[in-house]
Design an enzyme around this catalytic site. Structure first.
Site, PDB file in Angstrom:
ATOM      1  N   ASP A 119       0.822  -1.215   0.000  1.00 52.12           N
ATOM      2  CA  ASP A 119       0.000   0.000   0.000  1.00 52.12           C
ATOM      3  C   ASP A 119       0.853   1.261   0.000  1.00 52.12           C
ATOM      4  O   ASP A 119       1.878   1.341   0.661  1.00 52.12           O
ATOM      5  CB  ASP A 119      -0.954   0.048   1.193  1.00 52.12           C
ATOM      6  CG  ASP A 119      -1.874   1.258   1.075  1.00 52.12           C
ATOM      7  OD1 ASP A 119      -2.459   1.429   0.002  1.00 52.12           O
ATOM      8  OD2 ASP A 119      -1.983   2.024   2.040  1.00 52.12           O
ATOM      9  N   HIS A 140      -9.189   1.064  -1.040  1.00 52.58           N
ATOM     10  CA  HIS A 140      -9.772   2.396  -1.320  1.00 52.58           C
ATOM     11  C   HIS A 140     -10.247   2.620  -2.762  1.00 52.58           C
ATOM     12  O   HIS A 140      -9.699   3.444  -3.490  1.00 52.58           O
ATOM     13  CB  HIS A 140      -8.812   3.510  -0.910  1.00 52.58           C
ATOM     14  CG  HIS A 140      -7.346   3.272  -1.194  1.00 52.58           C
ATOM     15  ND1 HIS A 140      -6.875   2.913  -2.427  1.00 52.58           N
ATOM     16  CD2 HIS A 140      -6.255   3.356  -0.391  1.00 52.58           C
ATOM     17  CE1 HIS A 140      -5.564   2.792  -2.370  1.00 52.58           C
ATOM     18  NE2 HIS A 140      -5.158   3.045  -1.153  1.00 52.58           N
ATOM     19  N   ASN A 160      -4.659  10.010  -1.849  1.00 56.96           N
ATOM     20  CA  ASN A 160      -4.451   9.064  -2.936  1.00 56.96           C
ATOM     21  C   ASN A 160      -5.169   7.758  -2.626  1.00 56.96           C
ATOM     22  O   ASN A 160      -4.830   7.124  -1.640  1.00 56.96           O
ATOM     23  CB  ASN A 160      -2.951   8.803  -3.118  1.00 56.96           C
ATOM     24  CG  ASN A 160      -2.657   8.008  -4.380  1.00 56.96           C
ATOM     25  OD1 ASN A 160      -3.543   7.795  -5.202  1.00 56.96           O
ATOM     26  ND2 ASN A 160      -1.425   7.561  -4.523  1.00 56.96           N
ATOM     27  N   ASP A 180      -8.485   4.603   5.788  1.00 54.55           N
ATOM     28  CA  ASP A 180      -7.188   5.001   5.217  1.00 54.55           C
ATOM     29  C   ASP A 180      -6.599   6.156   6.040  1.00 54.55           C
ATOM     30  O   ASP A 180      -6.026   7.098   5.473  1.00 54.55           O
ATOM     31  CB  ASP A 180      -7.317   5.371   3.734  1.00 54.55           C
ATOM     32  CG  ASP A 180      -5.959   5.442   3.025  1.00 54.55           C
ATOM     33  OD1 ASP A 180      -4.929   5.101   3.645  1.00 54.55           O
ATOM     34  OD2 ASP A 180      -5.935   5.860   1.855  1.00 54.55           O
ATOM     35  N   HIS A 214      -0.249  13.304   8.669  1.00 51.45           N
ATOM     36  CA  HIS A 214       0.987  13.997   8.316  1.00 51.45           C
ATOM     37  C   HIS A 214       1.127  15.199   9.246  1.00 51.45           C
ATOM     38  O   HIS A 214       0.135  15.657   9.821  1.00 51.45           O
ATOM     39  CB  HIS A 214       0.950  14.481   6.867  1.00 51.45           C
ATOM     40  CG  HIS A 214       0.946  13.385   5.851  1.00 51.45           C
ATOM     41  ND1 HIS A 214       2.045  12.579   5.615  1.00 51.45           N
ATOM     42  CD2 HIS A 214      -0.023  12.941   5.008  1.00 51.45           C
ATOM     43  CE1 HIS A 214       1.745  11.696   4.675  1.00 51.45           C
ATOM     44  NE2 HIS A 214       0.498  11.889   4.297  1.00 51.45           N
ATOM     45  N   PHE A 274       0.286  12.951   0.161  1.00 48.70           N
ATOM     46  CA  PHE A 274      -1.108  12.519   0.070  1.00 48.70           C
ATOM     47  C   PHE A 274      -1.604  12.020   1.425  1.00 48.70           C
ATOM     48  O   PHE A 274      -0.858  11.391   2.172  1.00 48.70           O
ATOM     49  CB  PHE A 274      -1.222  11.345  -0.909  1.00 48.70           C
ATOM     50  CG  PHE A 274      -0.986  11.695  -2.358  1.00 48.70           C
ATOM     51  CD1 PHE A 274      -2.004  12.247  -3.114  1.00 48.70           C
ATOM     52  CD2 PHE A 274       0.243  11.438  -2.962  1.00 48.70           C
ATOM     53  CE1 PHE A 274      -1.806  12.532  -4.467  1.00 48.70           C
ATOM     54  CE2 PHE A 274       0.447  11.722  -4.308  1.00 48.70           C
ATOM     55  CZ  PHE A 274      -0.576  12.281  -5.061  1.00 48.70           C
ATOM     56  N   GLY A 275      -2.879  12.237   1.731  1.00 51.11           N
ATOM     57  CA  GLY A 275      -3.488  11.555   2.878  1.00 51.11           C
ATOM     58  C   GLY A 275      -4.185  12.483   3.843  1.00 51.11           C
ATOM     59  O   GLY A 275      -3.801  13.638   4.014  1.00 51.11           O
TER      60      GLY A 275
END
Ligand SMILES: [Zn+2]
Length: 439
Positions: free
Chosen positions: A156, A236, A283, A310, A314, A328-329
């Site tokens: 992943d 996802h 993402n 997910d 960060h 991403f995230g």
């Protein structure tokens, strides 16, 4: 013998779908007895939790999360991530191996399990990488990773680009009765973009990630799953095209299952603010409204089996780099249930029972877990939820280290108030995290 009573809580009557008042007895970490709300249980000297007005749900299960430890402790630790999970009502979480080092050796699997054991008590199930360092070049040692406690294999964060590599991984996983969990993304189609191909990218003159970059891997892997017989789980899902392929795979008996995230059910690229706030960058990216509706329908009809967050924390510095350069995230644990309850159950589109099954019994079924149901004899993993009280999403109150959410300020109900794992309270609204190691 440790006995706890949860008194006067609300449960869903499987016949009518209505909530009914019941008392629940837990003994030695297991569900021991259900009593009608009209009964007067003999509590004696046992612990009693007053659940009047609260939903008594099986503990929520999240099969796709990033705990960031080892290696990225400035983003999250196993302690902060499991605390955040507990506050979000999750009692079992499965963590992704894209840490530093990558979870690709038995020692790293054991390290994650040991640190999880020392944390608040939420069950942590580690995935191990398909390829060493997630570089796509060489398979990891599946057998020893399984022995160390890995529950499945996934790279992943990136897609496995080489079809023969994926086929070999699936054949090996099948021989060990283990699932392959895939982040579907064809690098040759991604072109270094930060958002989906669509309205937002056009307006800002940005390159866009096309839907095919996901769906091409889904189609390829369904064929490889058919050839090898492995349980293939799609991470996802975000596009209409992927859903079409999963539906086709299921219709011809391929052992394929799939998950979707709350943000892909609630937001499209048309919702991204023109400020280019990177808290809307994830993402797979937010797709078109048509994809969003396809994801909702696919979940409703069972083409998509389960909901996952997910959860991807960060630091604020990292997310402040702007849409094109930020990682991403977004975080997910502490908003997932209230978001979906408020936007789909309170609006009348879903029943409460449907939402709960997609976050409890369905993930347990897909991954063969013994949790996710509150039958007598099952593990006493329980979440109490306040279905009425309304509160705004406030990242300052999060237990995750991440503040990266696009849902700040949303007015929601359905907030968890108490989380129990194996009969022990691990988090409550009043007391916060209770260390499970005090025994
Ligand atoms: Zn992913």
């Amino acid at each position: 013998m440790t006995t706890t009573w949860i008194l006067n809580g609300l449960t869903i009557d499987p016949e009518t779908g209505d909530t009914v008042k019941k008392h629940l007895k837990l003994e030695n970490g297991l569900v021991a007895q259900w009593l009608d709300g009209s009964a007067e249980p003999d509590v004696g000297s046992a612990e009693a939790i007053d659940a009047a007005g609260k939903l008594v749900s099986p503990g929520l299960i999240d099969m796709h999360v990033h705990l960031r430890e080892p290696g990225f402790e400035h983003k999250e630790t196993i302690a902060s991530g499991t605390a955040s999970a507990a506050k979000g009502g999750f009692t079992t979480i499965a963590c992704m191996p894209n840490t530093r080092p990558v979870i690709d050796t038995p020692d790293t699997v054991k390290l994650v399990l040991e640190r999880a054991e020392a944390a608040c008590g939420v069950r942590v199930l580690p995935y191990a990488a398909i390829t060493k360092n997630e570089l796509g070049r060489e398979l990891t040692d599946f057998e020893s990773l399984k022995s160390a406690g890995a529950i499945g294999f996934t790279d992943d964060g990136v897609g496995v680009q080489n079809a023969q590599m994926m086929k070999n991984a699936m054949a090996l996983a099948k021989s060990l009765d283990m699932p392959i969990i895939a982040h579907c993304e064809d690098d040759s189609l991604v072109v270094g973009a930060a958002v989906s191909e669509g309205a937002f990218a056009k307006r800002h003159g940005l390159k866009g990630i096309p839907n095919e970059s996901e769906a091409i891997h889904v189609g390829r892997d369904i064929l490889l799953s058919e050839a090898t017989g492995v349980h293939y789980h799609v991470c996802h899902v975000s596009t209409e095209q992927s859903i079409r392929l999963i539906k086709l795979g299921k219709s011809v008996g391929v052992n394929v299952t799939a998950e979707v995230c709350p943000h892909h059910l609630l937001l499209s690229d048309e919702d991204i603010p023109d400020s280019m706030d990177a808290n809307w960058k994830m993402n797979p990216p937010l797709r078109t409204p048509r994809d969003v509706e396809a994801c909702i329908k696919a979940l409703e009809e069972g083409t998509i089996d389960i909901i996952v967050t997910d959860h991807a924390p960060h630091s604020e510095e990292e997310k402040a780099k702007g849409m094109e350069r930020a990682p991403f995230g977004i975080v997910g644990f502490e908003t997932a249930f209230p978001l979906l309850y408020t936007k789909f159950v309170k609006t009348g589109r879903w029943t409460l029972g449907f939402l709960l099954s997609r976050m409890t019994s369905d993930p347990a079924r897909v991954f063969g877990l013994d949790t996710g149901k509150l039958e007598v004899g099952a593990p006493a993993d329980i979440t109490l939820i306040d279905l009425d009280g309304e509160r705004e999403v406030d990242p300052a109150s999060f237990l995750t280290k991440g503040r990266n959410t696009p849902f700040t300020g949303w007015k929601l109900s359905g907030w968890p108030t108490l989380t129990i794992v194996a009969g022990k309270t691990v988090w409550s609204e009043e007391q916060g995290i209770l260390k499970s190691s005090e025994e």
